[in-house]
Scaffold this active site. Structure first.
Site, PDB file in Angstrom:
ATOM      1  N   LYS A 103       0.837  -1.208   0.000  1.00 27.05           N
ATOM      2  CA  LYS A 103       0.000   0.000   0.000  1.00 27.05           C
ATOM      3  C   LYS A 103       0.870   1.256   0.000  1.00 27.05           C
ATOM      4  O   LYS A 103       0.642   2.185  -0.759  1.00 27.05           O
ATOM      5  CB  LYS A 103      -0.895   0.041   1.252  1.00 27.05           C
ATOM      6  CG  LYS A 103      -2.010  -0.957   1.268  1.00 27.05           C
ATOM      7  CD  LYS A 103      -2.962  -0.657   2.442  1.00 27.05           C
ATOM      8  CE  LYS A 103      -3.778  -1.882   2.790  1.00 27.05           C
ATOM      9  NZ  LYS A 103      -4.798  -1.646   3.810  1.00 27.05           N
ATOM     10  N   LYS A 115       2.132  -4.513  10.881  1.00 26.69           N
ATOM     11  CA  LYS A 115       0.772  -4.767  11.379  1.00 26.69           C
ATOM     12  C   LYS A 115       0.886  -5.378  12.760  1.00 26.69           C
ATOM     13  O   LYS A 115       1.860  -6.084  13.055  1.00 26.69           O
ATOM     14  CB  LYS A 115       0.026  -5.705  10.430  1.00 26.69           C
ATOM     15  CG  LYS A 115      -1.443  -5.910  10.734  1.00 26.69           C
ATOM     16  CD  LYS A 115      -2.326  -4.691  10.457  1.00 26.69           C
ATOM     17  CE  LYS A 115      -2.710  -4.553   9.032  1.00 26.69           C
ATOM     18  NZ  LYS A 115      -3.701  -3.565   8.678  1.00 26.69           N
ATOM     19  N   THR A 199     -10.245   5.890   4.737  1.00 23.98           N
ATOM     20  CA  THR A 199     -10.295   4.642   3.973  1.00 23.98           C
ATOM     21  C   THR A 199     -11.484   4.686   3.010  1.00 23.98           C
ATOM     22  O   THR A 199     -11.347   4.393   1.813  1.00 23.98           O
ATOM     23  CB  THR A 199     -10.404   3.419   4.912  1.00 23.98           C
ATOM     24  OG1 THR A 199      -9.324   3.497   5.845  1.00 23.98           O
ATOM     25  CG2 THR A 199     -10.318   2.114   4.155  1.00 23.98           C
ATOM     26  N   ASN A 230     -16.431   0.635   9.950  1.00 26.43           N
ATOM     27  CA  ASN A 230     -15.936   1.991   9.680  1.00 26.43           C
ATOM     28  C   ASN A 230     -15.923   2.281   8.178  1.00 26.43           C
ATOM     29  O   ASN A 230     -16.522   3.267   7.718  1.00 26.43           O
ATOM     30  CB  ASN A 230     -14.526   2.146  10.286  1.00 26.43           C
ATOM     31  CG  ASN A 230     -13.939   3.518  10.027  1.00 26.43           C
ATOM     32  OD1 ASN A 230     -13.438   3.790   8.939  1.00 26.43           O
ATOM     33  ND2 ASN A 230     -14.014   4.409  10.989  1.00 26.43           N
TER      34      ASN A 230
HETATM   35  N1  GLU Z   1      -5.120  -0.191   9.314  1.00 27.88           N
HETATM   36  C1  GLU Z   1      -5.149   0.613   8.136  1.00 27.88           C
HETATM   37  C2  GLU Z   1      -4.742  -0.199   6.933  1.00 27.88           C
HETATM   38  O1  GLU Z   1      -4.794  -1.409   6.969  1.00 27.88           O
HETATM   39  C3  GLU Z   1      -4.366   1.903   8.289  1.00 27.88           C
HETATM   40  C4  GLU Z   1      -2.934   1.778   8.643  1.00 27.88           C
HETATM   41  C5  GLU Z   1      -2.306   3.114   9.004  1.00 27.88           C
HETATM   42  O2  GLU Z   1      -2.993   4.106   8.990  1.00 27.88           O
HETATM   43  O3  GLU Z   1      -1.095   3.106   9.279  1.00 27.88           O
HETATM   44  O4  GLU Z   1      -4.449   0.310   5.895  1.00 27.88           O
END
Ligand code: GLU
Length: 423
Positions: A103, A115, A199, A230
């Site tokens: 990402k 993560k 998101t 969310n």
């Molecule tokens: N948990 C979100 C994701 O999977 C955001 C991660 C973040 O903001 O660092 O993209």
């Protein structure tokens, strides 16, 4: 002894992890990198397992297990969310940390992926117990995280309140105020405008770009959103506001579908904080049935492994935009691609969250804060650009959008590792 449910979970997670490795390998091969680059990037460089105590409301002390996985920090510090969920496990956390690297590469922000997760069920815990878990987890992982090392954020069943407890705990440990330790904070603690909707905004931008490619007018387009958490709830609202007709939504317990369109404002008002709303209706269908219902755009915004080899042929939508992590299996991706369905993959479509997290961290580092309009403009530029890069790569390499996204996402990390002399 492992019970059946646990066994199934482990097998599923191995699939997620292994299928991520398969596409990373393909992407690196398409870019002409030697096998040693794949050996470096095929798994996280570090995964920490922690066990920590929390005093529960009934006075007993309970041990909790958590993880923090760090994929690769050649490009910059590690970044990624922390989930609180009963099904958290090491393999899933590892796969998710690799997706965060992708990402960040796709939206061009200077991070490596990470993560974290804690095995627990926030739906069954009090506010005070949740605070204990949040603080206990930060204490347990404090050696490997920090504003220039690894920056956590919200994920499944964690929110700005949990980020607030975590940043407070970290500030105590580090003995100075550290807003850049974590993102997704409340605005009064250095959070950014637009982080809570980021998101869903990112997914909406991808829906707009995909619709343009397919010559589809969003006004009146029929949309199904699977999941009402969310991402799913804000998304339904944004789609509705764009003039699309949201014909189906779902939560963990079931789904509702109405070809005349659902009353989104009513559903938003009635949902609880975990996104549950279908319990208020009698004529519900299953999540699986919802996916096969007639629509133009399908947005899986719930959990992994929803579109599989079995049901990929039943999908009616001509555009699928993945808001959840890993909703479509590799086999299903191939079937959908053969059927000419435009699939915008998770690593691109759900990158809006980490993008605004990056803006939050930048604002914390410079101590100067941007307006909601400035954040929205920056997010849009970033995502439109990322979509274009992935779409162009899919045409250039003649591959589906998922492999194209991996090609775009992994390239910078491979280059940075090479410049550093690691491979
Ligand atoms: N948990 C979100 C994701 O999977 C955001 C991660 C973040 O903001 O660092 O993209």
């Amino acid at each position: 002894m492992v019970n059946t449910a646990e066994k199934e979970q482990t097998a599923e997670s191995l699939d997620l992890f292994e299928s991520t490795q398969v596409i990373i390998k393909e992407a690196l091969e398409s870019l002409g990198y030697p096998d040693e680059v794949y050996q470096l990037l095929k798994e996280p460089m570090r995964t920490l397992t922690v066990n920590f105590p929390v005093r529960m409301d009934d006075g007993t002390v309970k041990m909790f297990t958590g993880y923090r996985s760090q994929h690769n920090d050649a490009v910059g510090p590690i970044k990624g969310g922390v989930r609180f969920h009963p099904e958290v496990n090491e393999n899933e956390v590892k796969a998710l940390s690799m997706w965060m690297s992708l990402k960040s590469g796709i939206v061009d922000i200077p991070y490596g992926g990470g993560k974290g997760g804690v095995i627990c069920d926030p739906r069954e815990m009090s506010f005070r117990e949740l605070e204990g878990i949040s603080r206990g987890y930060v204490r347990a992982i404090s050696q490997i995280v920090g504003p220039t090392k690894d920056i956590p954020a919200p994920d499944v069943f964690t929110n700005s309140q949990i980020m607030a407890w975590m940043v407070d705990e970290y500030s105590k440990i580090s003995e100075f105020d550290s807003p850049g330790f974590i993102t997704g904070k409340p605005i009064v603690l250095g959070g950014s405008h637009g982080r809570d909707t980021a998101t869903a905004r990112g997914v909406t931008i991808c829906v707009e770009e995909a619709a343009k490619k397919r010559g589809m007018d969003l006004t009146g387009a029929r949309v199904i959103v699977q999941g009402f958490g969310n991402a799913g709830s804000y998304l339904s609202k944004f789609m509705h506001d764009e003039g699309a007709k949201v014909v189906g939504i779902s939560d963990a317990y079931g789904a509702i579908y109405d070809e005349d369109g659902l009353d989104i404002d009513y559903l938003l008002e009635k949902r609880d904080s975990f996104g549950t709303v279908t319990n208020l209706f009698e004529n519900t269908i299953s999540n699986k049935e919802l996916l096969a219902k007639d629509c133009d755009i399908l947005i899986p915004a719930a959990v992994a492994n929803q579109i599989t080899e079995e049901n990929a042929k039943d999908i009616q939508a001509s555009i699928i935009v993945e808001a959840a992590n890993g909703p479509t299996t590799l086999e299903a991706t191939k079937i959908l691609s053969k059927r000419g369905i435009l699939l915008v993959p998770d690593v691109l479509a759900s990158a809006g969250g980490v993008t605004v997290s990056y803006f939050e961290w930048v604002q914390n580092n410079m101590g100067y804060y941007w307006s909601a309009e400035e954040i929205a403009g920056k997010l849009k530029d970033n995502l439109v650009n990322a979509f274009k890069k992935v779409y162009d790569a899919s045409e250039q390499h003649r591959v589906d959008m998922r492999l194209a996204a991996y090609i775009v996402g992994i390239r910078r990390m491979a280059e940075a590792s090479r410049f550093r002399g690691w491979v």
